[in-house]
Design a protein around this motif. Structure first.
Motif, PDB file in Angstrom:
ATOM      1  N   LEU A 133       0.833  -1.195   0.000  1.00  0.00           N
ATOM      2  CA  LEU A 133       0.000   0.000   0.000  1.00  0.00           C
ATOM      3  C   LEU A 133       0.871   1.250   0.000  1.00  0.00           C
ATOM      4  O   LEU A 133       2.006   1.228   0.479  1.00  0.00           O
TER       5      LEU A 133
ATOM      6  N   ARG B 259      -3.262   4.675   4.369  1.00  0.00           N
ATOM      7  CA  ARG B 259      -2.580   3.927   3.311  1.00  0.00           C
ATOM      8  C   ARG B 259      -3.634   3.557   2.274  1.00  0.00           C
ATOM      9  O   ARG B 259      -4.800   3.352   2.597  1.00  0.00           O
TER      10      ARG B 259
ATOM     11  N   GLU C  95      -4.372   2.368  -2.260  1.00  0.00           N
ATOM     12  CA  GLU C  95      -3.928   1.736  -3.492  1.00  0.00           C
ATOM     13  C   GLU C  95      -4.365   2.585  -4.679  1.00  0.00           C
ATOM     14  O   GLU C  95      -5.387   3.264  -4.632  1.00  0.00           O
TER      15      GLU C  95
END
Length: 89
Positions: free
Chosen positions: A50, A62, A64
């Protein structure tokens, strides 16, 4: 509305810098000076890890990378301070 709530509402309008960190590396200045258009810089993060989401340099989450149309975006996966953050590295 209490004084505390009004004060927090004022802070909501403050501009902050949100950044997403892909990874880091340390290099000697002489190596940085040799970078060119086709240079590749290896980072300390794996492709399945991440990414760090920072506000004014402080880790808050965090996430993506996601793509929508021809733009990149970020999906938040976990907030800082979660159980995953507390695991010793």
């Amino acid at each position: 509305m209490t004084l505390h709530t009004r004060g927090f509402d004022l802070l909501k309008e403050v501009d902050v810098r949100l950044s997403v960190e892909l990874g880091r590396t340390e290099m000697k200045l002489k190596d940085v000076l040799t970078l060119g258009e086709d240079s590749v810089v290896m980072l300390d993060r794996l492709t399945d890890e991440l990414l760090d989401v920072l506000v004014n340099g402080t880790l808050i989450a965090r996430g993506e990378i996601v793509a929508e149309g021809n733009r990149f975006g970020l999906r938040i996966v976990e907030m800082a301070g979660s159980a995953a953050d507390k695991v010793a590295v």
